[in-house]
Design an enzyme around this catalytic site. Structure first.
Site, PDB file in Angstrom:
ATOM      1  N   HIS A  57     -30.614  45.589  -8.303  1.00  0.00           N
ATOM      2  CA  HIS A  57     -31.686  45.532  -7.305  1.00  0.00           C
ATOM      3  C   HIS A  57     -31.817  44.202  -6.565  1.00  0.00           C
ATOM      4  O   HIS A  57     -32.327  44.175  -5.454  1.00  0.00           O
ATOM      5  CB  HIS A  57     -33.042  45.926  -7.930  1.00  0.00           C
ATOM      6  CG  HIS A  57     -33.730  44.835  -8.698  1.00  0.00           C
ATOM      7  ND1 HIS A  57     -33.376  44.490  -9.975  1.00  0.00           N
ATOM      8  CD2 HIS A  57     -34.742  43.997  -8.365  1.00  0.00           C
ATOM      9  CE1 HIS A  57     -34.145  43.492 -10.396  1.00  0.00           C
ATOM     10  NE2 HIS A  57     -34.984  43.173  -9.434  1.00  0.00           N
ATOM     11  N   ASP A  58     -31.362  43.110  -7.146  1.00  0.00           N
ATOM     12  CA  ASP A  58     -31.488  41.815  -6.467  1.00  0.00           C
ATOM     13  C   ASP A  58     -30.159  41.308  -5.909  1.00  0.00           C
ATOM     14  O   ASP A  58     -30.100  40.183  -5.406  1.00  0.00           O
ATOM     15  CB  ASP A  58     -32.071  40.762  -7.427  1.00  0.00           C
ATOM     16  CG  ASP A  58     -33.599  40.837  -7.517  1.00  0.00           C
ATOM     17  OD1 ASP A  58     -34.239  41.262  -6.538  1.00  0.00           O
ATOM     18  OD2 ASP A  58     -34.147  40.451  -8.569  1.00  0.00           O
ATOM     19  N   GLU A  61     -30.267  40.898  -2.007  1.00  0.00           N
ATOM     20  CA  GLU A  61     -31.261  39.906  -1.591  1.00  0.00           C
ATOM     21  C   GLU A  61     -30.921  38.486  -2.044  1.00  0.00           C
ATOM     22  O   GLU A  61     -31.146  37.531  -1.312  1.00  0.00           O
ATOM     23  CB  GLU A  61     -32.630  40.326  -2.153  1.00  0.00           C
ATOM     24  CG  GLU A  61     -33.798  39.544  -1.577  1.00  0.00           C
ATOM     25  CD  GLU A  61     -35.136  40.161  -1.990  1.00  0.00           C
ATOM     26  OE1 GLU A  61     -35.316  41.381  -1.816  1.00  0.00           O
ATOM     27  OE2 GLU A  61     -35.984  39.412  -2.486  1.00  0.00           O
ATOM     28  N   ASP A  62     -30.403  38.361  -3.239  1.00  0.00           N
ATOM     29  CA  ASP A  62     -30.269  37.021  -3.817  1.00  0.00           C
ATOM     30  C   ASP A  62     -28.854  36.542  -4.096  1.00  0.00           C
ATOM     31  O   ASP A  62     -28.670  35.455  -4.664  1.00  0.00           O
ATOM     32  CB  ASP A  62     -31.078  36.949  -5.129  1.00  0.00           C
ATOM     33  CG  ASP A  62     -32.577  37.031  -4.861  1.00  0.00           C
ATOM     34  OD1 ASP A  62     -33.002  36.616  -3.772  1.00  0.00           O
ATOM     35  OD2 ASP A  62     -33.305  37.515  -5.735  1.00  0.00           O
TER      36      ASP A  62
HETATM   37 ZN    ZN Z   1     -36.366  41.550  -9.271  1.00  0.00          ZN
END
Ligand code: ZN
Length: 180
Positions: A57-58, A61-62
């Site tokens: 999930h990240d 984004e990251d």
């Molecule tokens: Zn998270």
């Protein structure tokens, strides 16, 4: 099972040089693993695609992970799911936080479950080991914002919502002992 292991290996590699913001600077991969633990062992969920999405999930984004890369390894359905829970980093933080609240109710069921587990884990971390330098008001704001997001998706999984409420009940106050 195989897909989940592949996702764990992929996420561990992508997050390998990242640390969480807590004072102890825990390894970032602890966070996606904590989400899967919450979904499977506290939520009683067995949906492998959901677990894979939680693990990844990240990544968009990251980390430097691209949609193309995720698509190749895990398929389009998974890419769409991860995108649902990915903030647009081009936007200012306050706007991203506002959008999480307004978008929450439009998410798919799996994305809502990932969001629930994410907020449960983040509040637990925030209660025990908040990021360095976060004062009381900032920590309280974080708890309240997380609750606003989750209040928009209630009805998706009563057990996990109750677990979220338990995590929220540890919202710090002036009377709570300082963490660490
Ligand atoms: Zn998270």
């Amino acid at each position: 099972m195989k897909l989940l292991i592949k996702a764990l290996a992929f996420a561990a590699d992508k997050h390998r040089n990242q640390r969480r913001k807590d004072v102890a600077a825990s390894r970032y991969i602890n966070h996606p693993i904590a989400l899967v633990d919450v979904l499977a062992n506290e939520g009683g969920l067995e949906d492998e695609r959901l677990m894979v999405a939680a693990v990844l999930h990240d990544t968009l984004e990251d980390t430097q992970t691209t949609e193309r890369e995720l698509d190749k390894l895990f398929g389009k359905e998974l890419v769409d799911l991860v995108k649902e829970v990915t903030d647009d980093k081009a936007l200012p933080v306050a706007e991203r936080k506002r959008l999480q609240i307004t978008h929450a109710k439009t998410l798919s069921r799996r994305a809502k479950l990932v969001k629930l587990a994410d907020k449960i884990c983040n509040l637990r971390d925030m209660a025990i080991a908040p990021p360095a330098g976060w004062g009381l008001a900032r920590r309280q704001d974080y708890f309240d914002w997380a609750k606003q997001v989750i209040d928009e998706i209630r009805g998706v999984h009563p057990t996990l919502e109750r677990i979220f409420d338990e995590a929220y009940s540890r919202r710090p106050t002036a009377a709570s002992p300082e963490p660490h």
